[in-house]
Scaffold this motif. Sequence first.
Motif, PDB file in Angstrom:
ATOM      1  N   TYR A 222       0.829  -1.201   0.000  1.00 26.89           N
ATOM      2  CA  TYR A 222       0.000   0.000   0.000  1.00 26.89           C
ATOM      3  C   TYR A 222       0.872   1.263   0.000  1.00 26.89           C
ATOM      4  N   LEU A 223       1.909   1.267   0.834  1.00 30.32           N
ATOM      5  CA  LEU A 223       2.784   2.434   0.902  1.00 30.32           C
ATOM      6  C   LEU A 223       3.555   2.650  -0.397  1.00 30.32           C
ATOM      7  N   ARG A 224       3.800   1.580  -1.141  1.00 28.93           N
ATOM      8  CA  ARG A 224       4.481   1.700  -2.435  1.00 28.93           C
ATOM      9  C   ARG A 224       3.509   2.078  -3.555  1.00 28.93           C
ATOM     10  N   GLY A 225       2.217   2.171  -3.244  1.00 26.63           N
ATOM     11  CA  GLY A 225       1.219   2.511  -4.251  1.00 26.63           C
ATOM     12  C   GLY A 225       0.777   1.334  -5.094  1.00 26.63           C
ATOM     13  N   GLU A 226       1.099   0.115  -4.677  1.00 26.68           N
ATOM     14  CA  GLU A 226       0.748  -1.082  -5.443  1.00 26.68           C
ATOM     15  C   GLU A 226      -0.652  -1.597  -5.115  1.00 26.68           C
ATOM     16  N   LEU A 227      -1.165  -1.233  -3.945  1.00 29.01           N
ATOM     17  CA  LEU A 227      -2.500  -1.643  -3.522  1.00 29.01           C
ATOM     18  C   LEU A 227      -3.227  -0.439  -2.940  1.00 29.01           C
ATOM     19  N   SER A 228      -4.542  -0.428  -3.103  1.00 29.76           N
ATOM     20  CA  SER A 228      -5.342   0.531  -2.346  1.00 29.76           C
ATOM     21  C   SER A 228      -5.467   0.012  -0.924  1.00 29.76           C
ATOM     22  N   LEU A 229      -5.925   0.839  -0.008  1.00 29.55           N
ATOM     23  CA  LEU A 229      -6.079   0.404   1.377  1.00 29.55           C
ATOM     24  C   LEU A 229      -7.118  -0.710   1.484  1.00 29.55           C
ATOM     25  N   GLU A 230      -8.182  -0.623   0.704  1.00 27.77           N
ATOM     26  CA  GLU A 230      -9.201  -1.659   0.717  1.00 27.77           C
ATOM     27  C   GLU A 230      -8.655  -2.968   0.146  1.00 27.77           C
ATOM     28  N   GLU A 231      -7.851  -2.889  -0.909  1.00 31.81           N
ATOM     29  CA  GLU A 231      -7.231  -4.098  -1.461  1.00 31.81           C
ATOM     30  C   GLU A 231      -6.286  -4.728  -0.442  1.00 31.81           C
ATOM     31  N   ALA A 232      -5.548  -3.893   0.288  1.00 28.91           N
ATOM     32  CA  ALA A 232      -4.653  -4.410   1.326  1.00 28.91           C
ATOM     33  C   ALA A 232      -5.456  -5.128   2.403  1.00 28.91           C
ATOM     34  N   ARG A 233      -6.559  -4.505   2.819  1.00 24.92           N
ATOM     35  CA  ARG A 233      -7.397  -5.132   3.848  1.00 24.92           C
ATOM     36  C   ARG A 233      -7.931  -6.483   3.385  1.00 24.92           C
TER      37      ARG A 233
END
Length: 283
Positions: A222-233
């Motif tokens: 998420y911090l690298r911009g590879e996932l949205s926060l919802e995708e990370a969750r």
Amino acid sequence: MQVVAVCGPTASGKSGVADEISGLLSETCGLWVTTVVVDSMQVYRELPEITNQTRDRPAELVGIVPVTHEWTVAEHRRRARRVIEGSGAPAAVLDAGTGMYLNATVLDIPLAPKVPQELRRRAELAAVGAENPRREARRIELKLYGAPERGSIWEGDLLYDLTLIYLRPERTVLDLAIDRRSERIVRRGIPEALELRRLLEAGAPVNPSVLGSIGVRELLAYLRGELSLEEAREKICVRTRHLARRQMRWFDKLSRILSGRAGVTVIRSPREALSRARDIIGA
């Protein structure tokens, strides 16, 4: 010595049960009864939220090493047994989520040696594409190292007067708890992921097991911009569910193997465990 091991999958509520049982045993014997956490990730001090280290009662082997340290089952066994046997109390409680660590703590079983990093990397490359890459890599690295065949990790003698309390919630109940746990990791774990990113950028040798662990991998992405926060969750939730299934398979087997050798109780909910706790532990 009496040891009560509270085991179960992540998000099952076992830590709360372990804390309550430690309190009951302390009340009974008039001495502080120690809780020892048996978990491969809660040892890392920089990850209190991602690894869910918060609890009502102080416990041992929580937040004790940096993420640059390579914690092993052998080290955990040595430290756990030292705490159990040196506590001065007639009992101890284990809060166990990592099956192999629990086996190693309560059973007299052989452990494989630690192998050099070079052999480990060769084994990891050779295991790519295997059905279980991690297990296959471990098999290959031990073969490359020339380690002798180990005996069974299930058949060792019990080292303590053991009571096993296995929290095994219904699948739908557990999945809801995992959903809540995943949401909490996303809300509270970003500062820890930022600290890990800072360490990596500074060249710190962060343990690869930490970087690949549930919550850490997704929040770094998420911090690298590879996932949205919802995708990370969502990814944290899916991986945690898979972990929980593996944990239950392990504890299913352990409870069967220990039946007749130790007091084994399988319970569906923390509430049931607490209502029956005094009878189960003989307090």
